[in-house]
Structure formats: C-alpha cells, structure tokens
Design a protein around this motif. Structure first.
Motif, PDB file in Angstrom:
ATOM      1  N   ASN A 155       0.856  -1.193   0.000  1.00  0.00           N
ATOM      2  CA  ASN A 155       0.000   0.000   0.000  1.00  0.00           C
ATOM      3  C   ASN A 155       0.886   1.235   0.000  1.00  0.00           C
ATOM      4  O   ASN A 155       1.532   1.557   0.996  1.00  0.00           O
ATOM      5  CB  ASN A 155      -0.916  -0.012   1.218  1.00  0.00           C
ATOM      6  CG  ASN A 155      -1.899   1.154   1.217  1.00  0.00           C
ATOM      7  OD1 ASN A 155      -1.859   2.015   0.333  1.00  0.00           O
ATOM      8  ND2 ASN A 155      -2.781   1.185   2.196  1.00  0.00           N
ATOM      9  N   THR A 156       0.912   1.929  -1.136  1.00  0.00           N
ATOM     10  CA  THR A 156       1.806   3.079  -1.279  1.00  0.00           C
ATOM     11  C   THR A 156       1.200   4.386  -0.792  1.00  0.00           C
ATOM     12  O   THR A 156       1.884   5.419  -0.806  1.00  0.00           O
ATOM     13  CB  THR A 156       2.215   3.242  -2.755  1.00  0.00           C
ATOM     14  OG1 THR A 156       1.041   3.478  -3.547  1.00  0.00           O
ATOM     15  CG2 THR A 156       2.927   1.991  -3.257  1.00  0.00           C
ATOM     16  N   ASN A 157      -0.055   4.359  -0.379  1.00  0.00           N
ATOM     17  CA  ASN A 157      -0.701   5.590   0.085  1.00  0.00           C
ATOM     18  C   ASN A 157       0.047   6.167   1.277  1.00  0.00           C
ATOM     19  O   ASN A 157       0.297   5.478   2.265  1.00  0.00           O
ATOM     20  CB  ASN A 157      -2.158   5.321   0.477  1.00  0.00           C
ATOM     21  CG  ASN A 157      -3.015   4.992  -0.724  1.00  0.00           C
ATOM     22  OD1 ASN A 157      -2.725   5.391  -1.843  1.00  0.00           O
ATOM     23  ND2 ASN A 157      -4.095   4.220  -0.496  1.00  0.00           N
ATOM     24  N   GLY A 158       0.403   7.432   1.180  1.00  0.00           N
ATOM     25  CA  GLY A 158       1.056   8.116   2.292  1.00  0.00           C
ATOM     26  C   GLY A 158       2.551   7.898   2.369  1.00  0.00           C
ATOM     27  O   GLY A 158       3.207   8.454   3.260  1.00  0.00           O
ATOM     28  N   ALA A 159       3.121   7.118   1.455  1.00  0.00           N
ATOM     29  CA  ALA A 159       4.562   6.857   1.504  1.00  0.00           C
ATOM     30  C   ALA A 159       5.324   8.036   0.912  1.00  0.00           C
ATOM     31  O   ALA A 159       5.038   8.488  -0.195  1.00  0.00           O
ATOM     32  CB  ALA A 159       4.891   5.580   0.748  1.00  0.00           C
ATOM     33  N   ASP A 160       6.298   8.538   1.662  1.00  0.00           N
ATOM     34  CA  ASP A 160       7.151   9.619   1.170  1.00  0.00           C
ATOM     35  C   ASP A 160       8.244   9.085   0.247  1.00  0.00           C
ATOM     36  O   ASP A 160       8.686   9.777  -0.663  1.00  0.00           O
ATOM     37  CB  ASP A 160       7.796  10.357   2.342  1.00  0.00           C
ATOM     38  CG  ASP A 160       6.771  10.967   3.269  1.00  0.00           C
ATOM     39  OD1 ASP A 160       5.944  11.771   2.798  1.00  0.00           O
ATOM     40  OD2 ASP A 160       6.781  10.629   4.473  1.00  0.00           O
ATOM     41  N   MET A 161       8.690   7.865   0.508  1.00  0.00           N
ATOM     42  CA  MET A 161       9.663   7.177  -0.347  1.00  0.00           C
ATOM     43  C   MET A 161       9.173   5.754  -0.554  1.00  0.00           C
ATOM     44  O   MET A 161       8.655   5.129   0.376  1.00  0.00           O
ATOM     45  CB  MET A 161      11.059   7.125   0.290  1.00  0.00           C
ATOM     46  CG  MET A 161      11.884   8.363   0.195  1.00  0.00           C
ATOM     47  SD  MET A 161      13.565   8.019   0.821  1.00  0.00           S
ATOM     48  CE  MET A 161      14.208   9.688   0.911  1.00  0.00           C
ATOM     49  N   ILE A 162       9.363   5.260  -1.768  1.00  0.00           N
ATOM     50  CA  ILE A 162       9.000   3.879  -2.086  1.00  0.00           C
ATOM     51  C   ILE A 162      10.219   3.223  -2.710  1.00  0.00           C
ATOM     52  O   ILE A 162      10.730   3.685  -3.735  1.00  0.00           O
ATOM     53  CB  ILE A 162       7.814   3.820  -3.062  1.00  0.00           C
ATOM     54  CG1 ILE A 162       6.611   4.577  -2.494  1.00  0.00           C
ATOM     55  CG2 ILE A 162       7.440   2.364  -3.362  1.00  0.00           C
ATOM     56  CD1 ILE A 162       5.501   4.799  -3.509  1.00  0.00           C
ATOM     57  N   VAL A 163      10.702   2.165  -2.089  1.00  0.00           N
ATOM     58  CA  VAL A 163      11.855   1.423  -2.594  1.00  0.00           C
ATOM     59  C   VAL A 163      11.337   0.128  -3.195  1.00  0.00           C
ATOM     60  O   VAL A 163      10.705  -0.675  -2.505  1.00  0.00           O
ATOM     61  CB  VAL A 163      12.866   1.136  -1.461  1.00  0.00           C
ATOM     62  CG1 VAL A 163      14.101   0.440  -2.019  1.00  0.00           C
ATOM     63  CG2 VAL A 163      13.254   2.424  -0.749  1.00  0.00           C
ATOM     64  N   PHE A 164      11.591  -0.074  -4.498  1.00  0.00           N
ATOM     65  CA  PHE A 164      11.044  -1.269  -5.139  1.00  0.00           C
ATOM     66  C   PHE A 164      12.052  -1.888  -6.090  1.00  0.00           C
ATOM     67  O   PHE A 164      13.032  -1.252  -6.501  1.00  0.00           O
ATOM     68  CB  PHE A 164       9.736  -0.948  -5.861  1.00  0.00           C
ATOM     69  CG  PHE A 164       9.851  -0.002  -7.028  1.00  0.00           C
ATOM     70  CD1 PHE A 164       9.975  -0.466  -8.327  1.00  0.00           C
ATOM     71  CD2 PHE A 164       9.816   1.368  -6.820  1.00  0.00           C
ATOM     72  CE1 PHE A 164      10.066   0.409  -9.396  1.00  0.00           C
ATOM     73  CE2 PHE A 164       9.902   2.258  -7.889  1.00  0.00           C
ATOM     74  CZ  PHE A 164      10.034   1.778  -9.176  1.00  0.00           C
ATOM     75  N   ASN A 165      11.813  -3.140  -6.424  1.00  0.00           N
ATOM     76  CA  ASN A 165      12.666  -3.922  -7.307  1.00  0.00           C
ATOM     77  C   ASN A 165      12.219  -3.681  -8.741  1.00  0.00           C
ATOM     78  O   ASN A 165      11.144  -4.092  -9.144  1.00  0.00           O
ATOM     79  CB  ASN A 165      12.537  -5.408  -6.927  1.00  0.00           C
ATOM     80  CG  ASN A 165      13.384  -6.320  -7.786  1.00  0.00           C
ATOM     81  OD1 ASN A 165      14.054  -5.887  -8.719  1.00  0.00           O
ATOM     82  ND2 ASN A 165      13.343  -7.609  -7.469  1.00  0.00           N
ATOM     83  N   GLN A 166      13.079  -3.011  -9.535  1.00  0.00           N
ATOM     84  CA  GLN A 166      12.700  -2.711 -10.910  1.00  0.00           C
ATOM     85  C   GLN A 166      13.093  -3.825 -11.883  1.00  0.00           C
ATOM     86  O   GLN A 166      12.902  -3.705 -13.088  1.00  0.00           O
ATOM     87  CB  GLN A 166      13.305  -1.389 -11.369  1.00  0.00           C
ATOM     88  CG  GLN A 166      14.811  -1.385 -11.544  1.00  0.00           C
ATOM     89  CD  GLN A 166      15.308  -0.082 -12.162  1.00  0.00           C
ATOM     90  OE1 GLN A 166      14.522   0.805 -12.488  1.00  0.00           O
ATOM     91  NE2 GLN A 166      16.617   0.051 -12.322  1.00  0.00           N
ATOM     92  N   GLY A 167      13.624  -4.934 -11.355  1.00  0.00           N
ATOM     93  CA  GLY A 167      13.950  -6.075 -12.194  1.00  0.00           C
ATOM     94  C   GLY A 167      15.234  -5.868 -12.976  1.00  0.00           C
ATOM     95  O   GLY A 167      16.015  -4.958 -12.715  1.00  0.00           O
ATOM     96  N   GLY A 168      15.447  -6.733 -13.968  1.00  0.00           N
ATOM     97  CA  GLY A 168      16.663  -6.680 -14.753  1.00  0.00           C
ATOM     98  C   GLY A 168      17.818  -7.377 -14.057  1.00  0.00           C
ATOM     99  O   GLY A 168      17.643  -8.023 -13.010  1.00  0.00           O
ATOM    100  N   THR A 169      18.981  -7.257 -14.627  1.00  0.00           N
ATOM    101  CA  THR A 169      20.164  -7.940 -14.103  1.00  0.00           C
ATOM    102  C   THR A 169      21.197  -6.977 -13.532  1.00  0.00           C
ATOM    103  O   THR A 169      22.264  -7.405 -13.097  1.00  0.00           O
ATOM    104  CB  THR A 169      20.829  -8.778 -15.207  1.00  0.00           C
ATOM    105  OG1 THR A 169      21.217  -7.901 -16.290  1.00  0.00           O
ATOM    106  CG2 THR A 169      19.877  -9.850 -15.726  1.00  0.00           C
ATOM    107  N   GLY A 170      20.901  -5.690 -13.544  1.00  0.00           N
ATOM    108  CA  GLY A 170      21.841  -4.708 -13.024  1.00  0.00           C
ATOM    109  C   GLY A 170      22.035  -4.842 -11.525  1.00  0.00           C
ATOM    110  O   GLY A 170      21.293  -5.554 -10.832  1.00  0.00           O
ATOM    111  N   VAL A 171      23.039  -4.156 -10.999  1.00  0.00           N
ATOM    112  CA  VAL A 171      23.339  -4.226  -9.566  1.00  0.00           C
ATOM    113  C   VAL A 171      23.482  -2.820  -8.998  1.00  0.00           C
ATOM    114  O   VAL A 171      24.379  -2.534  -8.202  1.00  0.00           O
ATOM    115  CB  VAL A 171      24.603  -5.064  -9.291  1.00  0.00           C
ATOM    116  CG1 VAL A 171      24.318  -6.532  -9.451  1.00  0.00           C
ATOM    117  CG2 VAL A 171      25.751  -4.635 -10.200  1.00  0.00           C
ATOM    118  N   GLY A 172      22.598  -1.935  -9.414  1.00  0.00           N
ATOM    119  CA  GLY A 172      22.595  -0.576  -8.908  1.00  0.00           C
ATOM    120  C   GLY A 172      21.178  -0.111  -8.671  1.00  0.00           C
ATOM    121  O   GLY A 172      20.313  -0.880  -8.290  1.00  0.00           O
TER     122      GLY A 172
END
Length: 288
Positions: A155-172
């Motif tokens: 539930n992203t309501n009210g979140a000032d920051m959202i950290v999520f996995n954008q997929g892919g093979t990168g490491v950054g």
C-alpha cells in the motif's frame, strides 16, 4: 550502477567493479540535440544539470509509465516536475563550488515514511529488504532532523519514499532529487542485487536515498571508474553541485582532497561495508 569486468577496470583503479551507468553498457547515448526539445534543454539547464549526456527514458513505475531524464546512470528526474521547474536552481544560490543539490527537504517533511515494496510486480527480495533496513538504520543513527519510519507492504498511500525492485540484471539503482520540499519519492533497485550480499544492498540503497535527500555524487566533477577518470558528460562541468561546509572539495579537473570513502562516490567495490564515511556524516548533519 552496473557490474564491470575487473580486468577491464584494473587499468582505471584497482578493485573498483561497480559503476553508476546505464543498465546496458553497450547502448550508445543519443545525440542530445536530436533527442530533446529546446524546452527540455532549458529546463535541465535551469536545474543546474548539464544537458549533454542526459538521456530521456520511458520507465515503468508502480502506477504506470513515466518519462524520466537519467543523469549519470542513477539519477532520474521526472519530466513533469522538471518542466514545472521543481528542480530549478534557487535565486541567490552559489553554484561555483561532499555536494548537494539546490533543493533539499523542508523542515516540515523531515519525518519520512519509507515503504519497502512487497507487491507482486516489484517485490524486494530478502537481501534487498535487509539492505533497506540497514540503510534506514544508517540515516536514523545520525544526529539530524531526518527520521525514517520504515514499513514493508504494497500500500503506497502516504509513503514519502518507495523502494522497489525494478527487475533486470543490473546491480545498482536510480533515484530522484528532492522537489517541493519533499524527498525524491521513487527509489528503483536493480534485480541483480538479489544475488548480492546484504552489505552491497545496504550500500546501493543508502546511496540512492542520499540522492533522494539531496546529495550529489561526491566525485561529480570527475567520475572515479568506468571511464578512465575522464569528466562525466552529464555531471563533469554541471552547475548545481554545492560544496557542503566541512567536507573536501573537488575541482573541475580532478580530485583535490576527494573523500574516496564516501558512500556517494559514483562507484563501489564488492568489499563495501555499506557505511557512511566521516565526511558523509558531516555533510548530512550540516544539511539537516
């Protein structure tokens, strides 16, 4: 940030194997003059970012697609905010001179509700979740007015920051700068970090949160790895990197007293412990 073969990098600087770059290192950057409109170039200039080397990309966020301007691989500026002037340089700022953006988080917004996303599309893995918890601990241990309140969920309501996995093979990862007195909201973590240890996840997430609270790369004037220490086309001579009192400065032609242990250096090695340097602490405690 992207993993680079150690053999190719050893001629640059021993041990550095990660760099904040585009996810596809073989993809050539487009000619900016043919890719961006005059309005976009002017908006980037007003945001104190060198338009040369900025890349316009369509990214998929949690609520759909958004056009972003990617700078130095891991800084993503939202098009709508950019054209609205949300990132623009403030009047009277000294842009000649550990570095911050023109926009910071206002006092009313220094309690930050940060969400580690666990929804089906973009869930953080176990290592990412641990790295996020450790990154939040890094910030909450400081003597600042910043107070991060971490939860995990979808539930992203009210979140000032959202950290999520954008997929892919990168490491950054990629993050936004503050705007309107609020922190950068979306912090995208590359899927390849699922195979990295907790300290690397802690380092990457602490670094990206640093951008979201207003820190620029410590080596903004000359990137430390991945390009033979040549000036970075997006950051090298860009204005808007304001030296924070009490920290070393880096002149436009090289590192003069550069804090090489800073977590905001644009690259890191696999031995990182994911912790702030002494000058990182000085910088954040001065700003907040």
């Amino acid at each position: 940030m992207k993993k680079i073969k150690l053999l190719a990098l050893s001629a640059v600087v021993a041990g550095l194997v990660i760099s904040c770059q585009k996810n596809d290192v073989n993809e050539a950057q487009p000619d900016l003059a043919s890719d961006l409109s005059i309005e976009e170039i002017e908006a980037l200039t007003k945001a104190a970012v060198n338009p040369n080397g900025a890349v316009k990309e369509m990214m998929t966020d949690l609520d759909g697609n958004a056009t972003m301007y990617v700078i130095s691989g891991d800084i993503a500026l939202e098009r709508k905010k950019l054209l609205n002037g949300d990132y623009a340089m403030l009047e009277g700022e000294n842009n000649t001179k550990q570095y911050r953006t023109f926009n910071l988080i206002s006092g009313a917004n220094t309690t930050i509700d940060i969400l580690g996303y666990t929804g089906s599309c973009c869930a953080l893995t176990t290592n990412m979740r641990t790295g996020l918890q450790w990154a939040v601990n890094n910030y909450n241990r400081l003597n600042t007015n910043l107070n991060f309140r971490l939860t995990f969920g979808s539930n992203t309501n009210g979140a000032d920051m959202i950290v999520f996995n954008q997929g892919g093979t990168g490491v950054g990862g990629r993050a936004d700068f503050p705007s309107g007195g609020r922190p950068g909201q979306l912090i995208r973590i590359d899927g390849g970090l699922a195979n990295s240890n907790n300290n690397i996840n802690e380092h990457v997430i602490t670094h990206e949160i640093g951008h979201a609270v207003g820190l620029r790369h410590t080596d903004y004037a000359r990137r430390r790895c991945g390009n033979n220490n040549e000036q970075d086309s997006a950051e090298g001579q860009a204005a808007g990197a304001i030296n924070i009192p009490g920290t070393p400065t880096e002149n436009r032609w090289g590192a003069a007293g550069l804090d090489s242990g800073s977590i905001m250096i644009s690259c890191y090695d696999n031995s990182t412990q994911g912790e702030f340097s002494n000058f990182d602490v000085v910088a954040l405690e001065f700003l907040y």
